[in-house]
Design an enzyme around this catalytic site. Structure first.
Site, PDB file in Angstrom:
ATOM      1  N   GLU A  41      -6.965   6.939  -0.892  1.00  0.00           N
ATOM      2  CA  GLU A  41      -6.597   6.814  -2.261  1.00  0.00           C
ATOM      3  C   GLU A  41      -7.862   6.002  -2.878  1.00  0.00           C
ATOM      4  OE1 GLU A  41      -2.895   4.888  -3.373  1.00  0.00           O
ATOM      5  OE2 GLU A  41      -1.905   6.875  -3.583  1.00  0.00           O
ATOM      6  N   GLU A  59       1.754  12.135   0.249  1.00  0.00           N
ATOM      7  CA  GLU A  59       2.752  10.746   0.019  1.00  0.00           C
ATOM      8  C   GLU A  59       3.911  11.064  -0.926  1.00  0.00           C
ATOM      9  OE1 GLU A  59       1.017   6.919  -0.278  1.00  0.00           O
ATOM     10  OE2 GLU A  59      -0.289   7.261   1.199  1.00  0.00           O
TER      11      GLU A  59
END
Ligand code: GLA
Length: 582
Positions: free
Chosen positions: A158, A234
């Site tokens: 991320e 995710e």
């Protein structure tokens, strides 16, 4: 040669299109004896892949010292997965977030006052390279291209939520390539414009992370990557807890529906988490959005397989969805392990922390206050001790700043607590003619693992003042609590009142015929840490939401077992209970 590739918006493996159905299990959050059990349960749910992060701070606890044993035996975990016919997605990153201490970065990066994390700051990159020089060659034989389980690896985590230094991402890619990592490389980001702009680079597949609204997320991804397969790296089907919060739960039917939607779009999915496990020891992380919020010991995550390794309703609903899409899952669920109630453990001995400092640490003298990192300390507690001359009228004692929770004593008597998250930053006191001894016990409650405040040094970071006067001349004790064997315990007399506001170690033993999983209940205890046969099981705190601690059977032994509890305040009970349920 088995190699995952992308073609026509699909993943291709062995010449065939594949939808990756993956579940996150972190080897470092599960006792190694149970790795096989958890992976079998993943397989029996119909998954074809396991995903794990790799925490740098576990593998290189001190700079240049590496650990790949026990909980850190990553290649053993990968071998088990491979033997079971599971593929593996591995995310060394090197930053992992994951509600793990400092997002997996080692504390010693912060010894450098000028440290710049996760960008092209050369001293940071050099340390990443040194670590990857050890890690990546070790993983090489475990790549699918060499007969192993690993089909893909993530180069950063991320990144677009943190920075936009794409040269840094490029550098990460280069490091992987220089080590001949010839499996698919990818990044993962939130499905927002800024994140995708900051987190993507050419030649590395982008994936997205989210908990709901799959359609929107995938449309965003397509906007930035029109020709890639869709993957949710995710799928947050549950969530983690901070102290003081309510326990998070997510409706299993809603999760199954969202999953179904993704499968219908032909997407691949990684369940974050499939089995969360436990933040053993001092490895929990913390968040800091508006305020500092440390994560609890349990990482149950309301995942399909709960912290104890039991399949939940969610597990079976997900399995149904998989069977509808891909046909019957052939594997049977392994038999569920029995948990046992062993009764109570009597804590019959005690020793006070302030009397035991020399048994736990050397005494370091420093003219000024030093934070943990400057003292070469990773985790645990740190104690600062000095003298204040008297007489002084009532004044304010400021701790500037406390990371994260300080208990303050004058002449070894408790005078107050200063918490990083509370508005109260001082304690009032007056000093008698002869002066006083000041002792400050500071707990590192977990370095921040996400966001702009990632660089989170521990202990007291600036100084201690009486009004505006900084205090100098300190004794500093590093209380890592990684070796309690030198403590001198004394029997507690039956009629003795338990001292309150006195941090102390309590010791007790229990004989066990047949070790099994059990749940520790700590009613009447306030806040502290539990050690079982020398293993740091993690923190407890009466504020909840977590009220009990999972004790996996392999940490117990046949015969006598030792329990030590470090209680920071005081306890009403001198026993704890080992029960079947939480
Ligand atoms: C992000 C991170 C993960 C984890 C989740 C929340 O997606 O990438 O490591 O922290 O949030 O559990």
């Amino acid at each position: 040669m088995v190699k995952l590739e992308t073609r026509d918006n699909q993943f291709i493996l062995n010449g065939e299109p594949i939808q990756i159905i993956s579940g996150a299990i972190h080897y470092f959050r599960v006792v190694p004896e149970y790795w096989e059990d958890r992976l079998l349960k993943l397989k029996a749910c119909g998954f074809n892949t396991v995903e794990t992060y790799v925490p740098w701070n576990l593998h290189e606890p001190e700079e240049g010292q590496f650990n790949f044993e026990g909980f850190a035996n990553l290649t053993r975990f990968l071998t088990i997965a491979n033997n079971l016919g599971l593929y593996a997605i591995v995310r060394p990153s090197p930053y992992i977030c994951a509600e793990w201490e400092f997002g997996g970065l080692p504390y010693w990066l912060l010894e450098d006052d000028n440290m710049r994390l996760r960008c092209t700051y050369e001293p940071y990159l050099e340390k990443v390279r040194n670590y990857f020089d050890v890690l990546l060659p070790m993983l090489k034989p475990y790549l699918s291209t060499n007969g192993g389980a690993i089909i893909a690896m993530q180069i950063e985590n991320e990144y677009g939520s943190y920075g936009n230094d794409t040269n840094y991402l490029q550098e990460m890619k280069t490091i992987y390539e220089q080590h001949d990592i010839d499996v698919l490389l990818f990044t993962s980001d939130g499905p927002e414009d800024s994140m995708l702009q900051g987190g993507m680079i050419q030649g590395v597949l982008e994936t997205v992370n989210f908990g709901s609204n799959a359609e929107r997320a995938f449309n965003q991804l397509k906007k930035y990557q029109p020709n890639g397969p869709l993957m949710c790296m995710e799928f947050w089907n549950g969530w983690f807890d901070h102290w003081f919060e309510e326990h998070h739960e997510r409706n299993p039917k809603e999760v199954a529906n969202e999953f179904e939607t993704m499968l219908q779009q032909g997407a691949s999915v990684n369940f974050y988490m499939f089995h969360g496990g436990t933040n053993f020891g001092f490895y929990n992380g913390a968040n800091h959005i508006e305020n500092y919020e440390p994560t609890v010991t349990s990482y149950d995550y309301d995942a399909p397989l709960n912290e104890y390794g039991e399949p939940t309703e969610k597990y079976f609903l997900i399995r149904d969805v998989i069977q509808t899409h891909f046909g019957k899952v052939p594997e049977e669920l392994p038999e569920q392990m029995e948990r046992k109630a062993f009764g109570s453990v009597q804590l019959k001995q005690r020793t006070n922390l302030l009397d035991s400092l020399d048994k736990l640490s050397e005494r370091n003298h420093s003219y000024d206050i030093k934070n943990m990192e400057k003292m070469g300390q990773d985790y645990g507690f740190i104690l600062y001790e000095t003298k204040i001359a008297g007489p002084r009228d009532n004044g304010k004692l400021f701790l500037q700043d406390v990371h994260d929770r300080a208990l303050v004593y004058v002449d070894e008597k408790y005078i107050g607590t200063i918490e990083r998250w509370s508005d109260n930053k001082y304690i009032e006191l007056s000093i008698p003619e002869n002066g006083v001894k000041l002792s400050i016990l500071v707990e590192n409650m977990g370095r921040i693992n996400y966001g702009p405040l990632l660089k989170d040094r521990k202990g007291i970071t600036e100084g201690v003042r009486f009004e505006n006067q900084f205090l100098y001349d300190w004794n500093i004790y590093r209380l890592k609590m990684d070796d309690l064997s030198r403590l001198d315990f004394m029997d507690i007399k039956p009629d003795e009142a338990s001292p309150q506001s006195t941090p102390a170690f309590y010791q007790g033993h229990i004989t066990i015929e047949e070790p099994a999983d059990t749940i520790i209940h700590l009613n009447g205890w306030i806040k502290g840490v539990v050690f079982v046969n020398g293993f740091n099981l993690g923190r407890y705190w009466e504020v909840g939401p977590q009220k009990s601690l999972y004790l996996p059977g392999p940490l117990l032994k046949k015969g006598e077992n030792q329990f030590i509890i470090f209680e920071q305040h005081g306890t009403k009970n001198r026993e704890i209970w080992l029960k079947k349920d939480s």
